[in-house]
Motif scaffolding. Structure first.
Motif, mmCIF file in Angstrom:
data_model
loop_
_atom_site.group_PDB
_atom_site.id
_atom_site.type_symbol
_atom_site.label_atom_id
_atom_site.label_comp_id
_atom_site.label_asym_id
_atom_site.label_seq_id
_atom_site.Cartn_x
_atom_site.Cartn_y
_atom_site.Cartn_z
ATOM 1 N N SER A 161 46.437 43.248 55.888
ATOM 2 C CA SER A 161 47.666 43.153 55.100
ATOM 3 C C SER A 161 47.468 43.688 53.685
ATOM 4 N N PHE A 162 46.201 43.968 53.301
ATOM 5 C CA PHE A 162 45.911 44.496 51.971
ATOM 6 C C PHE A 162 45.905 46.020 51.940
ATOM 7 N N MET A 163 45.959 46.663 53.104
ATOM 8 C CA MET A 163 45.871 48.127 53.134
ATOM 9 C C MET A 163 47.063 48.734 52.419
ATOM 10 N N GLY A 164 46.829 49.691 51.581
ATOM 11 C CA GLY A 164 47.907 50.354 50.850
ATOM 12 C C GLY A 164 47.713 50.307 49.350
ATOM 13 N N SER A 165 46.782 49.469 48.889
ATOM 14 C CA SER A 165 46.565 49.366 47.444
ATOM 15 C C SER A 165 46.023 50.662 46.859
ATOM 16 N N GLU A 166 45.422 51.507 47.719
ATOM 17 C CA GLU A 166 44.836 52.766 47.233
ATOM 18 C C GLU A 166 45.857 53.892 47.088
ATOM 19 N N ILE A 167 47.104 53.670 47.519
ATOM 20 C CA ILE A 167 48.117 54.727 47.491
ATOM 21 C C ILE A 167 48.349 55.252 46.072
ATOM 22 N N VAL A 168 48.272 54.368 45.101
ATOM 23 C CA VAL A 168 48.561 54.768 43.721
ATOM 24 C C VAL A 168 47.610 55.864 43.240
ATOM 25 N N THR A 169 46.378 55.912 43.784
ATOM 26 C CA THR A 169 45.436 56.947 43.347
ATOM 27 C C THR A 169 45.801 58.310 43.930
ATOM 28 N N LEU A 170 46.484 58.340 45.071
ATOM 29 C CA LEU A 170 46.990 59.604 45.604
ATOM 30 C C LEU A 170 48.205 60.050 44.807
ATOM 31 N N VAL B 127 46.195 55.631 36.609
ATOM 32 C CA VAL B 127 45.121 55.058 37.423
ATOM 33 C C VAL B 127 44.432 53.920 36.678
ATOM 34 N N THR B 128 44.181 54.109 35.389
ATOM 35 C CA THR B 128 43.523 53.067 34.588
ATOM 36 C C THR B 128 44.350 51.789 34.582
ATOM 37 N N ARG B 129 45.654 51.941 34.369
ATOM 38 C CA ARG B 129 46.547 50.767 34.329
ATOM 39 C C ARG B 129 46.589 50.061 35.683
ATOM 40 N N ALA B 130 46.699 50.856 36.765
ATOM 41 C CA ALA B 130 46.778 50.280 38.113
ATOM 42 C C ALA B 130 45.490 49.548 38.478
ATOM 43 N N THR B 131 44.354 50.141 38.110
ATOM 44 C CA THR B 131 43.056 49.542 38.431
ATOM 45 C C THR B 131 42.851 48.241 37.664
ATOM 46 N N ASN B 132 43.252 48.232 36.410
ATOM 47 C CA ASN B 132 43.063 47.039 35.583
ATOM 48 C C ASN B 132 43.981 45.886 35.980
ATOM 49 N N GLY C 34 39.236 53.694 41.329
ATOM 50 C CA GLY C 34 39.830 53.951 40.017
ATOM 51 C C GLY C 34 38.897 54.732 39.114
ATOM 52 N N GLU C 35 37.585 54.429 39.185
ATOM 53 C CA GLU C 35 36.603 55.163 38.383
ATOM 54 C C GLU C 35 36.648 56.656 38.716
ATOM 55 N N MET C 36 36.695 56.974 40.015
ATOM 56 C CA MET C 36 36.689 58.378 40.444
ATOM 57 C C MET C 36 38.031 59.046 40.187
ATOM 58 N N ALA C 37 39.126 58.311 40.464
ATOM 59 C CA ALA C 37 40.464 58.899 40.330
ATOM 60 C C ALA C 37 40.844 59.143 38.876
ATOM 61 N N ALA C 38 40.393 58.283 37.971
ATOM 62 C CA ALA C 38 40.688 58.486 36.546
ATOM 63 C C ALA C 38 39.950 59.719 36.022
ATOM 64 N N ALA C 39 38.746 59.961 36.549
ATOM 65 C CA ALA C 39 37.955 61.113 36.108
ATOM 66 C C ALA C 39 38.441 62.408 36.752
ATOM 67 N N ARG C 40 38.848 62.333 38.027
ATOM 68 C CA ARG C 40 39.249 63.541 38.755
ATOM 69 C C ARG C 40 40.476 63.258 39.616
ATOM 70 N N PRO C 41 41.664 63.167 39.025
ATOM 71 C CA PRO C 41 42.880 62.896 39.817
ATOM 72 C C PRO C 41 43.087 63.985 40.871
ATOM 73 N N SER C 42 43.400 63.593 42.100
ATOM 74 C CA SER C 42 43.590 64.560 43.181
ATOM 75 C C SER C 42 44.522 63.995 44.232
ATOM 76 N N SER C 43 45.324 64.866 44.839
ATOM 77 C CA SER C 43 46.241 64.435 45.900
ATOM 78 C C SER C 43 45.480 63.949 47.121
ATOM 79 N N MET D 10 55.388 50.635 39.458
ATOM 80 C CA MET D 10 55.935 49.849 40.559
ATOM 81 C C MET D 10 55.239 50.150 41.882
ATOM 82 N N ILE D 11 54.812 51.405 42.069
ATOM 83 C CA ILE D 11 54.040 51.740 43.270
ATOM 84 C C ILE D 11 52.728 50.960 43.265
ATOM 85 N N ALA D 12 52.119 50.844 42.093
ATOM 86 C CA ALA D 12 50.865 50.095 41.966
ATOM 87 C C ALA D 12 51.073 48.614 42.252
#
Length: 472
Positions: free
Chosen positions: A224-233, A245-250, A75-84, A30-32
């Motif tokens: 108005s699009f800013m915020g889509s990257e929150i799911v990776t944090l 991350v994979t699901r959100a990116t796809n 998404g490519e980077m976050a799926a490989a190395r998840p980080s806060s 839902m965050i995604a």
């Protein structure tokens, strides 16, 4: 999996147990979905329609495509190395400490200013409902409530955001379905004549202001699009970061397609683009009124308030997690890296909210000077962040392939060509903003702040590298 285990080798270990995996899969989903639906979509779309006419759909499509590409890279980077720390931590690893430091603090600055904007917007709506409580008190109340929510546990943030985002998603989904039925004249009891696709061309054509208005529209809708990257944090605090991350990116393509393009398409087919009610009442209220939905204004107030609270909730979460990550890497006070037994970075949250409270106070005391400066000097940061993500991914792809090739489960399409094309698109938007009066001030002030932060980071890095002379 906690984000502690996902940190890069050069990050400083935290004092305490680190962040906990307190976000469930339904929270992340839902965050995604809700992350791309900001209050700006509901409030600002009328101005975009007035500026470009039906061609605003092209503006939304162009910005949407840009966001899809940036999210794919992230998404490519976050799926490989998840980080806060998400893209700030990746920039640290790929471009250098100065890059991670600079973009991390600029992003934190962006979101604490957003806290003040959204708190004020929410207070305005609540004050209209209950005038006995002054507007400043409402701003204080919503800030305090959401601070308490974030201090409790990451699961509390996830639960609140699940319901906030859920309301937004259901509202827009219902709006699109009901609107399309009315557009084609099959909605029982509708007051709308059901002109089909006629309104897209019956008031001066599809480009009533000329093709150049598409670029003006881009400037009006990009933020108005800013915020889509929150799911990776947030993924760093989930049970299965890679899967989240994979699901959100796809899914980002259909999310932008339905919620942005779908809803704006419905507005433009229910009413002529130059209908005065679109700018007077707001595009969504005007569309609902044209159908004959009773109390459309009040209904939209509730939805906009939900979007505002969602943005506040996510903004506080995002700012605090970025501060936490900066603290762990030694780029912020060490206290920011400490967590409670529940895995909550209390000091990072309080540090972020204090600046947010201060910005709210500036908004009431000096709205046209101090707060106006804060707003404009953070306005183009979103585009700077996207640019850094692009340059980081160019370097990070090779690093992942060398060190952890099995982790490359999400891949940027047509690498590196689409990455460079995205860099060109973002750069073009920044340069074009210089030709617009409002945009010029945002770019120049944001650039001024960015140059100051980068200069500070480079000087700091040089000082830290300098060997300490031995005594004797």
């Amino acid at each position: 999996m906690s984000s502690q285990s996902a940190l890069a080798p050069n990050e400083t270990p935290p004092e305490g147990d680190g962040l906990k995996a307190g976000l469930k899969n339904r929270h992340l989903s839902m965050i995604a979905i809700g992350g791309v639906i900001g209050a700006g979509l509901f409030v600002g779309s009328g101005s975009g329609i007035a500026a470009a006419g039906p061609a605003i759909l092209v503006s939304y499509a162009l910005v949407g495509a840009m966001v899809v590409l940036v999210m794919r890279m992230l998404g490519e980077m976050a799926a490989a190395r998840p980080s806060s720390g998400s893209f700030s931590a990746y920039a640290d690893q790929a471009l250098g400490r100065w890059a991670g430091f600079s973009i991390g603090w600029l992003y934190w600055f962006f979101w604490v200013v957003v806290l003040a904007v959204e708190a004020t917007a929410g207070a305005t709506i609540l004050n209209g409902w209950i005038p006995a409580v002054p507007q400043w008190a409402w701003a204080l109340i919503v800030m305090v409530v959401l601070t308490v929510v974030n201090l409790a546990a990451v699961g509390s943030y996830g639960e609140f955001e699940f319901w906030f985002a859920g309301i937004k998603v259901v509202a827009i989904g219902a709006f699109v379905i009901v609107g399309l039925l009315a557009v084609f004249g099959v909605l029982p009891g509708s007051d709308n004549p059901g002109a089909g696709l006629g309104h897209l061309t019956d008031a001066g054509g599809f480009f009533p202001k000329g093709p150049g208005a598409i670029l003006t529209g881009v400037l009006m809708v990009v933020f108005s699009f800013m915020g889509s990257e929150i799911v990776t944090l947030a993924a760093g605090e989930s049970e299965d970061p890679q899967k989240a991350v994979t699901r959100a990116t796809n899914s980002v393509i259909w999310r932008i397609g339905i919620f942005y393009l779908g809803s704006i398409f419905v507005v433009l087919t229910l009413l002529p683009w130059n209908d005065p009610s679109i700018t007077k009442d707001g595009s969504y209220v005007a569309a609902l009124n044209s159908i004959g939905i009773p109390h459309a204004g009040q209904v939209m107030d509730v939805i906009v308030l939900t979007a505002v609270l969602s943005c506040l909730n996510s903004g506080l979460y995002t700012a605090s997690r970025m501060a936490f990550s900066l603290g762990r890497r030694g780029d912020a006070p060490r206290a920011f890296a400490r967590t409670t037994s529940r895995g909550v970075p209390r000091t990072a949250i309080l540090g972020s909210v204090v600046f947010g409270f201060l910005a709210v106070w500036f908004n009431y005391q000096w709205p046209d000077t101090v707060f106006d400066f804060l707003l404009n000097s953070s306005g183009a940061v979103a585009l700077f962040v996207w640019l850094v993500i692009c340059f980081t991914q160019l370097r990070m792809r090779g690093m992942i392939l060398r060190e952890q090739p099995e982790k490359l489960v999400v891949k940027m399409w047509l690498f590196p060509y689409l990455t460079w094309a995205t860099i060109a698109m973002i750069s073009f938007v920044l340069v074009y903003m210089l030709t617009d009066d409002a945009g010029r001030e945002q770019v120049l002030l944001s650039l001024l702040v960015a140059v100051f932060v980068v200069a500070f980071a480079l000087v700091r890095e040089r000082v830290q590298r300098k060997p300490v002379p031995r005594e004797g």
